[in-house]
Every structure is written in structure tokens, then in C-alpha cells.
Design a protein around this motif. Structure first.
Motif, short mmCIF file in Angstrom:
data_model
loop_
_atom_site.label_atom_id
_atom_site.label_comp_id
_atom_site.label_asym_id
_atom_site.label_seq_id
_atom_site.Cartn_x
_atom_site.Cartn_y
_atom_site.Cartn_z
N GLU A 1 0.82 -1.21 0.00
CA GLU A 1 0.00 0.00 0.00
C GLU A 1 0.86 1.26 0.00
O GLU A 1 0.45 2.30 -0.52
CB GLU A 1 -0.92 0.00 1.23
N ARG B 1 5.12 2.91 -4.48
CA ARG B 1 4.75 3.78 -5.60
C ARG B 1 4.15 2.96 -6.74
O ARG B 1 4.50 1.79 -6.95
CB ARG B 1 5.98 4.54 -6.09
N ASP B 2 3.23 3.57 -7.47
CA ASP B 2 2.66 2.93 -8.65
C ASP B 2 3.65 3.14 -9.79
O ASP B 2 3.75 4.24 -10.35
CB ASP B 2 1.30 3.56 -9.00
N ARG C 1 3.66 2.13 -12.75
CA ARG C 1 3.08 2.35 -14.09
C ARG C 1 3.07 3.83 -14.44
O ARG C 1 2.92 4.19 -15.61
CB ARG C 1 1.66 1.79 -14.14
N GLU C 2 3.21 4.68 -13.43
CA GLU C 2 3.21 6.13 -13.67
C GLU C 2 4.58 6.65 -14.08
O GLU C 2 4.72 7.81 -14.47
CB GLU C 2 2.74 6.85 -12.39
N PHE D 1 4.15 -5.70 -14.84
CA PHE D 1 3.75 -5.14 -13.54
C PHE D 1 2.86 -6.14 -12.81
O PHE D 1 2.06 -6.86 -13.41
CB PHE D 1 2.98 -3.84 -13.73
N ASP E 1 -1.05 -4.48 -8.90
CA ASP E 1 -1.65 -3.21 -9.34
C ASP E 1 -0.59 -2.13 -9.55
O ASP E 1 -0.77 -0.97 -9.15
CB ASP E 1 -2.71 -2.75 -8.34
N GLY E 2 0.52 -2.54 -10.15
CA GLY E 2 1.56 -1.58 -10.52
C GLY E 2 2.59 -1.31 -9.44
O GLY E 2 3.55 -0.57 -9.67
N LYS E 3 2.43 -1.93 -8.26
CA LYS E 3 3.37 -1.67 -7.17
C LYS E 3 4.63 -2.53 -7.27
O LYS E 3 5.66 -2.21 -6.68
CB LYS E 3 2.69 -1.92 -5.82
N TYR F 1 10.13 -3.09 -6.03
CA TYR F 1 9.19 -2.03 -5.70
C TYR F 1 9.96 -0.84 -5.15
O TYR F 1 11.13 -0.96 -4.74
CB TYR F 1 8.13 -2.50 -4.71
N LYS G 1 6.94 4.75 -1.27
CA LYS G 1 6.59 6.15 -1.48
C LYS G 1 7.60 7.04 -0.78
O LYS G 1 8.04 6.76 0.34
CB LYS G 1 5.18 6.43 -0.94
#
Length: 306
Positions: free
Chosen positions: A165, A168-169, A171-172, A251, A254-256, A295, A298
Motif C-alpha cells: 500500500e 509507488r505505482d 506504471r506512472e 507489472f 496493481d503496478g506496485k 518495488y 513512497k
């Protein structure tokens, strides 16, 4: 490197120190049966099973290690045509293709008791008329080269593990920059395995193994057995990491999480990590896929390994 306090010698004790026991220890299992297709199955967007060899297959898989918190969990499966395989040639999914999945819950403390079914899924059928104008049914994905579907179930867990959680994602990110950065990390990790740097192998294995053993309420004997089995392979004089090639960036979570996966239709490696080794115990060549995911927390810019 992460987990600087972990070494080859203390990792078993460190892993076991995280495991807690409970009066009720829910274990979740996924049972699947597939027909005339290859498949991948993911729980919470983390790969739990792949089959690119048997056109009809089935198994029961423990999935607690992909359940990071209580609440709704998501199961996703992907179906692929078998192509030319064992005398068959099916370039697309066919009328008889299907996938059946069942999720059950049981108490780890009562292993002799049957689990209770909490979710199930069967690929849907559609009705059509054949050449003789009789109504029949077929798989709704018949004629396609790819089919994906998902369903959810609810889980309640007593343990606490670190999920993603606060990651960072990825995919961005700019794909080219991420791709280059990830390849650099893969080459670093490959060198750790190839140079037999056992303390660093322990450090990069720790997070994934910790979550697995916590979520399965494992005992010290089992943890030690798994670690000794891995170290036996790593320490073989024939252990040889293979070139990182023919890969694609994929990925998960969910992109993490992100990984470089084999980009091949060869059933022996398809669906596996591009980080892998060959070795020989004296009975022929064996392979070991080092399934490491990456990963970035954040607020940080550097990869951590899962």
C-alpha cells in the motif's frame, strides 16, 4: 542492500521470530481445473500459478502469502491457446475450453478437516446453433487468442504482513527510464547469485520468505528445511546463472511490483522470471527461477526487492 542485519546463518532464526500462532489460523486454498488451454492465475495481482505445458490440468494451491490484509481479495485468471501441443493444434481457444476455480477456507490447526467453500467460478457458456440447427453451448471465449476474467472473495486474517500500500505505482513512471533502471538492478542481483554472496542472497530473499512463513504459521523445522534446500542449490559448483535476455517488463500488485519476465513461447521458461540458473546434482540439468520482484516505497527513488 536492504535487511543489513540478515545473514545466511541467522536468517532461519530471524524468519521464525516473526511467526505468531493463533487459536484459529485461517488457511485459504485455490483449487483449479482447466481444459484445452494454458493459463496464469493471480491473487491480488500476484502470480500464484502458471501452466504452459499441460492442456488439461488442475491443482490446489495455498494462497495466504498473497493475502496482506482482511477484506476483499481478487482472483484473476488468463487463458491462452495451446497451439501445437502433444498432437493437437489449437491456435485459438476452442468451444470446449474452460476453467473452474474454487476458493476454500480451513483451520491450520485442524488439518484433517475439510475446508469450507467460500467462492467459486466457472467460465461462462453461450448458446449457438450447429450446422444441423441444434442448439449447443460453447465457451464464450471460443475463437479468441486470449481470455481474462476475475472474481472476488472475502478473507479474514489474524496475522500482519507488509503489503504494498505504501509503494509507488510504477506504471506512472516513464517506461524507458524504469526499464533501464530495472535492468541495472537485475544485473546486480544476478551477480549476487553468481558470486555466491550468501549473506546478500539471504537479504534479498528475506522479505518474501518472511511474508510466506508468517501467513502460513510455519514452524521452525519447515523454515529451516526450505532454506537448506535453497542453499543446497546455490552452493553447487555447477550452479550457473543464465544470460538476462528475451525479456519483457511486467507489472504486478496493481503496478506496485515490477519484474522482467521471460518473453518466450517456450513452455519450459514461459511465465517465469528472466533471472534464472541451471545446475546439475549429478542426475541431469535442472533449472531454478529466482522470482524476485522490485518495488519503490513512497517518498523514495531506489528499488527494494521482494
Amino acid at each position: 542492500m536492504q535487511n543489513p542485519e540478515i545473514t545466511e546463518k541467522n536468517i532461519v532464526n530471524k524468519l521464525y521470530s516473526n511467526v505468531k500462532r493463533y487459536d484459529y489460523e485461517p488457511m485459504y486454498y485455490l483449487t483449479y481445473v482447466q481444459n484445452v488451454c494454458f493459463s496464469e492465475i493471480l491473487v491480488n495481482d500476484i502470480l500464484v500459478n502458471k501452466n504452459f505445458q499441460e492442456i488439461g490440468d488442475g491443482a490446489t494451491i495455498p494462497i495466504n502469502n498473497c493475502i496482506f490484509k482482511s477484506g476483499i481479495q481478487k482472483v484473476t485468471f488468463r487463458l491462452y491457446p495451446v497451439g501445437e501441443n502433444k498432437g493437437f493444434n489449437f491456435p485459438t481457444l476452442i468451444n470446449d475450453t474452460d476453467m473452474k476455480i474454487e476458493v476454500t477456507e480451513s483451520d491450520n490447526n485442524k488439518r484433517n478437516e475439510d475446508g469450507k467453500r467460500i467462492a467459486n467460478y466457472i467460465t461462462p457458456l453461450i448458446t449457438f446453433k450447429n450446422a444441423a440447427d441444434y442448439e449447443k453451448t460453447k465457451f464464450e471465449g471460443s475463437g479468441k487468442t486470449y481470455y481474462e476474467a476475475s472474481f472476488t472473495f472475502n478473507a479474514t486474517i489474524p496475522y500482519k504482513v507488509e503489503g504494498f500500500e505504501n509503494a509507488r505505482d510504477l506504471r506512472e513512471w516513464d517506461a524507458a527510464i524504469l526499464y533501464k533502471k530495472l535492468l541495472q538492478e537485475y544485473n546486480k542481483v544476478k551477480a549476487i547469485y553468481q558470486n555466491k554472496d550468501y549473506d546478500n542472497i539471504a537479504r534479498i530473499s528475506y522479505n518474501n520468505l518472511r511474508n510466506q512463513f508468517i501467513s502460513e504459521y510455519q514452524n521452525r523445522e519447515y523454515i529451516n528445511e526450505v532454506w537448506e534446500m535453497l542453499m543446497e542449490a546455490y552452493k553447487l559448483p555447477t550452479f550457473e546463472m543464465q544470460p538476462i535476455e528475451n525479456y519483457k517488463m511486467v507489472f504486478f500488485a496493481d503496478g506496485k511490483l515490477v519484474a522482467l519476465m521471460q518473453d518466450s513461447k517456450d513452455s519450459r521458461v514461459r511465465g517465469n522470471s528472466s533471472l534464472w540458473a541451471k545446475f546439475n546434482r549429478g542426475e541431469g540439468i535442472e533449472t531454478l527461477f529466482c522470482n524476485r520482484y522490485f518495488y519503490i516505497p513512497k517518498g523514495e527513488t531506489e528499488f527494494k526487492i521482494y
